[in-house]
Design a protein around this motif. Sequence first.
Motif, PDB file in Angstrom:
ATOM      1  N   GLY A 197     -24.798  14.675 -58.793  1.00  0.00           N
ATOM      2  CA  GLY A 197     -24.968  13.690 -57.725  1.00  0.00           C
ATOM      3  C   GLY A 197     -26.413  13.438 -57.356  1.00  0.00           C
ATOM      4  O   GLY A 197     -26.715  13.060 -56.215  1.00  0.00           O
ATOM      5  N   TYR A 198     -27.319  13.639 -58.323  1.00  0.00           N
ATOM      6  CA  TYR A 198     -28.740  13.401 -58.095  1.00  0.00           C
ATOM      7  C   TYR A 198     -29.252  12.344 -59.074  1.00  0.00           C
ATOM      8  O   TYR A 198     -28.699  12.155 -60.152  1.00  0.00           O
ATOM      9  CB  TYR A 198     -29.573  14.668 -58.331  1.00  0.00           C
ATOM     10  N   SER A 199     -30.364  11.710 -58.698  1.00  0.00           N
ATOM     11  CA  SER A 199     -31.188  10.965 -59.641  1.00  0.00           C
ATOM     12  C   SER A 199     -32.428  11.812 -59.892  1.00  0.00           C
ATOM     13  O   SER A 199     -32.992  12.396 -58.956  1.00  0.00           O
ATOM     14  CB  SER A 199     -31.583   9.600 -59.085  1.00  0.00           C
ATOM     15  N   VAL A 200     -32.845  11.891 -61.148  1.00  0.00           N
ATOM     16  CA  VAL A 200     -34.006  12.710 -61.507  1.00  0.00           C
ATOM     17  C   VAL A 200     -35.166  11.793 -61.861  1.00  0.00           C
ATOM     18  O   VAL A 200     -35.066  10.970 -62.775  1.00  0.00           O
ATOM     19  CB  VAL A 200     -33.696  13.644 -62.692  1.00  0.00           C
ATOM     20  N   VAL A 201     -36.263  11.940 -61.132  1.00  0.00           N
ATOM     21  CA  VAL A 201     -37.483  11.186 -61.395  1.00  0.00           C
ATOM     22  C   VAL A 201     -38.423  12.080 -62.190  1.00  0.00           C
ATOM     23  O   VAL A 201     -38.844  13.140 -61.702  1.00  0.00           O
ATOM     24  CB  VAL A 201     -38.165  10.740 -60.087  1.00  0.00           C
ATOM     25  N   SER A 202     -38.751  11.671 -63.410  1.00  0.00           N
ATOM     26  CA  SER A 202     -39.652  12.450 -64.268  1.00  0.00           C
ATOM     27  C   SER A 202     -40.990  11.726 -64.365  1.00  0.00           C
ATOM     28  O   SER A 202     -41.028  10.537 -64.697  1.00  0.00           O
ATOM     29  CB  SER A 202     -39.061  12.624 -65.667  1.00  0.00           C
ATOM     30  N   VAL A 203     -42.055  12.448 -64.076  1.00  0.00           N
ATOM     31  CA  VAL A 203     -43.399  11.866 -64.099  1.00  0.00           C
ATOM     32  C   VAL A 203     -44.281  12.707 -65.007  1.00  0.00           C
ATOM     33  O   VAL A 203     -44.403  13.922 -64.815  1.00  0.00           O
ATOM     34  CB  VAL A 203     -44.025  11.810 -62.690  1.00  0.00           C
ATOM     35  N   LYS A 204     -44.906  12.069 -65.984  1.00  0.00           N
ATOM     36  CA  LYS A 204     -45.878  12.733 -66.841  1.00  0.00           C
ATOM     37  C   LYS A 204     -47.161  11.919 -66.809  1.00  0.00           C
ATOM     38  O   LYS A 204     -47.156  10.721 -67.074  1.00  0.00           O
ATOM     39  CB  LYS A 204     -45.355  12.842 -68.273  1.00  0.00           C
ATOM     40  N   CYS A 205     -48.261  12.566 -66.439  1.00  0.00           N
ATOM     41  CA  CYS A 205     -49.535  11.855 -66.340  1.00  0.00           C
ATOM     42  C   CYS A 205     -50.671  12.871 -66.317  1.00  0.00           C
ATOM     43  O   CYS A 205     -50.443  14.080 -66.329  1.00  0.00           O
ATOM     44  CB  CYS A 205     -49.586  10.989 -65.074  1.00  0.00           C
ATOM     45  N   LYS A 206     -51.879  12.352 -66.270  1.00  0.00           N
ATOM     46  CA  LYS A 206     -53.036  13.233 -66.169  1.00  0.00           C
ATOM     47  C   LYS A 206     -53.024  13.917 -64.807  1.00  0.00           C
ATOM     48  O   LYS A 206     -52.769  13.290 -63.779  1.00  0.00           O
ATOM     49  CB  LYS A 206     -54.322  12.430 -66.353  1.00  0.00           C
ATOM     50  N   ASP A 207     -53.299  15.214 -64.803  1.00  0.00           N
ATOM     51  CA  ASP A 207     -53.224  15.988 -63.567  1.00  0.00           C
ATOM     52  C   ASP A 207     -54.456  15.743 -62.702  1.00  0.00           C
ATOM     53  O   ASP A 207     -55.526  15.389 -63.208  1.00  0.00           O
ATOM     54  CB  ASP A 207     -53.115  17.479 -63.887  1.00  0.00           C
ATOM     55  N   ARG A 208     -54.293  15.915 -61.414  1.00  0.00           N
ATOM     56  CA  ARG A 208     -55.409  15.811 -60.468  1.00  0.00           C
ATOM     57  C   ARG A 208     -54.979  16.397 -59.139  1.00  0.00           C
ATOM     58  O   ARG A 208     -53.789  16.661 -58.902  1.00  0.00           O
ATOM     59  CB  ARG A 208     -55.836  14.355 -60.280  1.00  0.00           C
ATOM     60  N   ALA A 209     -55.953  16.574 -58.246  1.00  0.00           N
ATOM     61  CA  ALA A 209     -55.641  17.052 -56.901  1.00  0.00           C
ATOM     62  C   ALA A 209     -54.805  16.012 -56.162  1.00  0.00           C
ATOM     63  O   ALA A 209     -54.996  14.808 -56.330  1.00  0.00           O
ATOM     64  CB  ALA A 209     -56.936  17.332 -56.131  1.00  0.00           C
ATOM     65  N   LYS A 210     -53.869  16.466 -55.363  1.00  0.00           N
ATOM     66  CA  LYS A 210     -53.025  15.653 -54.480  1.00  0.00           C
ATOM     67  C   LYS A 210     -52.024  14.773 -55.220  1.00  0.00           C
ATOM     68  O   LYS A 210     -51.475  13.838 -54.640  1.00  0.00           O
ATOM     69  CB  LYS A 210     -53.883  14.789 -53.545  1.00  0.00           C
ATOM     70  N   LEU A 211     -51.761  15.076 -56.471  1.00  0.00           N
ATOM     71  CA  LEU A 211     -50.808  14.275 -57.229  1.00  0.00           C
ATOM     72  C   LEU A 211     -49.402  14.407 -56.631  1.00  0.00           C
ATOM     73  O   LEU A 211     -48.717  13.401 -56.406  1.00  0.00           O
ATOM     74  CB  LEU A 211     -50.802  14.716 -58.696  1.00  0.00           C
ATOM     75  N   MET A 212     -48.949  15.627 -56.383  1.00  0.00           N
ATOM     76  CA  MET A 212     -47.624  15.824 -55.799  1.00  0.00           C
ATOM     77  C   MET A 212     -47.534  15.191 -54.415  1.00  0.00           C
ATOM     78  O   MET A 212     -46.543  14.551 -54.070  1.00  0.00           O
ATOM     79  CB  MET A 212     -47.282  17.315 -55.710  1.00  0.00           C
ATOM     80  N   PHE A 213     -48.593  15.332 -53.617  1.00  0.00           N
ATOM     81  CA  PHE A 213     -48.635  14.745 -52.275  1.00  0.00           C
ATOM     82  C   PHE A 213     -48.405  13.238 -52.343  1.00  0.00           C
ATOM     83  O   PHE A 213     -47.598  12.681 -51.595  1.00  0.00           O
ATOM     84  CB  PHE A 213     -49.991  15.058 -51.636  1.00  0.00           C
ATOM     85  N   ASP A 214     -49.109  12.571 -53.250  1.00  0.00           N
ATOM     86  CA  ASP A 214     -49.008  11.121 -53.355  1.00  0.00           C
ATOM     87  C   ASP A 214     -47.601  10.683 -53.747  1.00  0.00           C
ATOM     88  O   ASP A 214     -47.068   9.708 -53.208  1.00  0.00           O
ATOM     89  CB  ASP A 214     -50.023  10.592 -54.371  1.00  0.00           C
ATOM     90  N   ILE A 215     -46.995  11.398 -54.683  1.00  0.00           N
ATOM     91  CA  ILE A 215     -45.654  11.032 -55.132  1.00  0.00           C
ATOM     92  C   ILE A 215     -44.627  11.263 -54.033  1.00  0.00           C
ATOM     93  O   ILE A 215     -43.772  10.403 -53.767  1.00  0.00           O
ATOM     94  CB  ILE A 215     -45.285  11.816 -56.409  1.00  0.00           C
TER      95      ILE A 215
END
Length: 383
Positions: A197-215
Amino acid sequence: MRTSATESTLQVFHVTDQQGKKITDSKTIDFIEKTLGPKGQSTEGVKSWKGKRVGVHSIGDHTVIELIGRDRPGLLSEISAVLASLQFNVIAAEVWTHNRRIACVLYVNDATNQAMDDSKRLSIIEEQLNHILRGCEDDEKVARTSFSMGITHMDRRLHQMLFADRDYESAGVTTTDVDCPPCFRPNIRIERIVEKGYSVVSVKCKDRAKLMFDIVCTLTDMEYVVFHATISSEGQYASQEYFIRHMDGCTLDTEGEKERAIKCIEAAIQRRVSEGVSLELCAKDRVGLLSEVTRILRENGLTVSRAGVSTVGEKGLNVFYVRDASGNPVDMKIIEALHKEIGQTVMVNVKRIPAAYAKAPVETRGWARTSFFFGNLLERFLT
């Protein structure tokens, strides 16, 4: 970062500083404890304005000014010139540009370091700044932002403003195409796990500070709830998965919903993207400092794609990410001439920014992986 948690509100975060070292500074630890504590976030004095380009409100000993509109070369210079002419000092600010839109959050006070409590003066500021922003609108698009004036993290507020302004809707060639070459564009996929019962969002990109925060900020703005996440990094690249549902419990079932979510997440990642040259300037703080510096940048044919302003004691610290007026990398001869012009009274540090992201990630050996549940803690800070 490494975290562990359960479905309850108990959550444990194992974190390091940006150099990958243990946090030992007592002030930093104290700040984290107070911020995450029961009194860390206050909603007192929250107000809202709808359908405006400019929001102005006094909080404590300073006034918060929010602006959003169509970007153009020299706009930041014009904004700061208006504030200087009215004898208001910018003590802190963040400026982001994306897809030809600009969003600013500025903390100001007057020459006597008092907040503006005169409604007439507030109205004058709002009127003049609105006039500037109207002058750069060549279409019928106006900001659709609902201004929420509380004690909100600047970056969080900028995400809210640009998302409400629908900056993820591009038209033709945009600054995003310049900022993020195809090889660095985020790879974003959304799949539905029927049995869970979930939707899974997969993100692959260049890493940087605050990436998780922004998403996570943008997922929250889209009214999705993150129940579980898996974060991993290898070298300079990050792989993140978010298990989400809409607030009403629904998953992302239609292609239209998925396409919109992908656009919004990509915009959230790219709002911090800058490449080319950053200018770090330090000088004695005074009314008109920001206006003077941005005027000189404009007169030398430079346009600001992102900026940060802070005040430490009697020093004003400004960071500008610049390009030429056409959006191309800056000729270093211009930077040398600029350094000579303002270097007498202002300390200038010039840095070349790595392609695709403004701050290169800390080098890591091998890879790191973490998996955790999101509870009420992050929801409390992001709503």
